[in-house]
Scaffold this active site. Structure first.
Site, short mmCIF file in Angstrom:
data_model
loop_
_atom_site.label_atom_id
_atom_site.label_comp_id
_atom_site.label_asym_id
_atom_site.label_seq_id
_atom_site.Cartn_x
_atom_site.Cartn_y
_atom_site.Cartn_z
N HIS A 97 0.86 -1.19 0.00
CA HIS A 97 0.00 0.00 0.00
C HIS A 97 0.89 1.23 0.00
O HIS A 97 1.93 1.24 0.64
CB HIS A 97 -0.90 0.01 1.25
CG HIS A 97 -2.06 0.92 1.10
ND1 HIS A 97 -1.98 2.26 1.34
CD2 HIS A 97 -3.34 0.68 0.69
CE1 HIS A 97 -3.15 2.81 1.11
NE2 HIS A 97 -3.99 1.89 0.70
N ASP A 121 -7.86 -5.66 0.24
CA ASP A 121 -8.34 -6.51 -0.83
C ASP A 121 -7.92 -7.97 -0.68
O ASP A 121 -8.42 -8.83 -1.40
CB ASP A 121 -7.83 -6.00 -2.19
CG ASP A 121 -8.46 -4.67 -2.53
OD1 ASP A 121 -9.66 -4.51 -2.26
OD2 ASP A 121 -7.75 -3.79 -3.05
#
Ligand code: ACO
Length: 428
Positions: free
Chosen positions: A305, A362
């Protein structure tokens, strides 16, 4: 809070103002830099660039903090609902009972699409990706209500409710269309997430069973996706809004930005990756070796991320939820076992440790959605439904900011310098 910093450029000292956020983050205001020095800043990917001041969501990626309007995501996940959280994001405070009732009523009032829109759905081929349908239909929906396009500000609560409510109806219709199934209309007596599942899975004359644990799990997925400060899609929404485009046009652009596999499309990409690993009989080790050796530039989807360099707090909640939902539904999923194995290996592997790569939201969300019966090409649509309140809150912030200007970055030009036109026959 404001202050100043001194910046020395080419031996010249500039005194630049700073803005300090409520959590202590300092932004240097470089608005006069080009006028004073002739230089601009260069930050491809915007890793060091603040595009706005915002009071909606706070993230501390070093320590894994995510708060909506000051409330920790874990507390909201435990105690709130998606719709209450949507209100919080858009209007800044948790709603009182009458406010929540009024908001819910507006959502119910606006859940139906204009009947003519059904013809538009018929124009898409059966192979159309639901994200393409979603983006096109959100934009189209504004055409049926001129005061959305004219942006009558006093109608904002109505427009916001209409968008939140209709994105869910459009999403369900696009699924039905893609599978050649008859359209199921929303019901006024069902709450937001239950109503969505009803439109997805009921049949004419036969309502689907709405298991509370499934409704709750999907509601949580929506809530966890509801906002995430200046990510790619939200920045897109703000960029489009800065030109004073209407709310639906801005949100439709957000859907397109979200679609990419490096952003919201990652939830679908994770499942595809897990299925591929499973079909090859790999336990994940071979795949991870390819990732580490950058074979075909493969990535461990659902990992990494831009902001979180410790852990993604949403991933922790989703992982727990994943075990819970599968347990409640008495289901096991070999893909969950592969995901856990991949996570375990990656978290102890120097490649991932040194790059601070951890599971993101996710990584496990697709496994829950699969257990619920949501098809894979609808995963990113679920993300878009969840993210809608965040996009709306950010749109509102842009519109209400008296200092807001059209977003217009500069560039460093690296192409050919001036040259003269050559006639066709003179070119080699
Ligand atoms: N698997 C393997 N290696 C990775 C991964 C990954 N998932 N993510 C980053 N890396 C590596 C890169 O190859 C690079 O290595 P290098 O230094 O040897 O070149 C290094 O880590 C830094 O990567 P960047 O691409 O510069 O990191 P950036 O911050 O630009 O990208 C992103 C963040 C897009 C999320 C990235 O981690 C990624 O592609 N992850 C997989 C896709 C994904 O899960 N996206 C969802 C993000 S969350 C969301 O949008 C909801």
């Amino acid at each position: 809070m404001t202050g100043n910093v001194e910046l020395i450029i080419d031996g010249r000292t500039l005194n630049l103002p700073t803005t300090v956020g409520s959590e202590g983050e300092v932004g240097i205001d470089i608005a006069t830099l080009r006028n004073q020095t002739g230089c601009i800043t260069l930050d491809p990917g915007y890793g060091n660039t603040g595009s706005c001041e915002s009071a909606i969501t706070f993230i501390d990626g070093e320590t894994g903090i995510l708060r909506y309007r000051g409330y920790d995501i874990s507390e909201l996940a435990e105690k709130s609902t998606f719709i209450e959280t949507a209100y919080l994001l858009i209007y800044g405070e948790l709603p009182t009972r009458p406010q929540l009732a009024e908001f819910s009523e507006l959502l119910s009032e606006n859940q139906m699409l204009h009947e003519d829109m059904r013809h538009l759905f018929n124009g898409f081929p059966p192979t159309a990706h639901p994200m393409a349908i979603l983006s096109a239909m959100i934009n189209a929906a504004s055409s049926y209500h001129p005061n959305i396009i004219n942006k009558r500000e006093e109608r904002f609560p109505w427009h916001a409710a209409r968008l939140i409510s209709q994105v869910r109806t459009i999403a369900a219709y696009s699924y039905r269309k893609a599978h050649g199934l008859p359209t199921i209309y929303p019901k006024t007596n069902l709450k937001y997430t239950a109503n969505f599942l009803h439109m997805m899975f009921s049949h004419p004359g036969e309502d689907c069973e709405l298991k509370p644990e499934i409704v709750k799990a999907l509601d949580l997925i929506f809530l966890l996706h509801a906002d995430h400060e200046q990510n790619c899609s939200t920045s897109t929404v703000r960029m489009v809004a800065s030109s004073r485009a209407n709310l639906f046009a801005s949100a439709s652009a957000g859907v397109c930005a979200l679609w990419g596999p490096l952003h919201g499309g990652a939830n679908q990409a994770v499942l595809e990756m897990l299925e591929e690993i499973h079909s090859e009989g790999d336990d994940g080790s071979k795949f991870l070796n390819e990732v580490k050796n950058k074979v075909g530039n493969r990535r461990l989807m659902g990992f990494g991320h831009r902001v979180y360099k410790n852990f993604d707090p949403r991933a922790v909640i989703i992982k727990q939820q994943c075990d819970k939902v599968l347990g409640q539904l008495h289901k096991s999923d070999p893909l969950l076992d592969i995901a856990k194995k991949l996570e375990e290996i990656a978290l102890h592997d120097d490649y991932f440790i040194s790059r601070k790569l951890y599971p993101n939201v996710d990584f496990y969300s697709g496994i829950i959605m699969r257990a619920i019966g949501i098809p894979m090409d609808m995963f990113t649509v679920m993300f878009a439904i969840g993210r809608m309140p965040g996009w709306i809150a950010n749109y509102k912030e842009v519109m209400e900011d008296p200092d807001s200007r059209i977003a217009r970055p500069r560039q460093i030009y690296t192409g050919a310098t001036r040259r003269t036109y050559q006639p066709l026959d003179a070119r080699v």
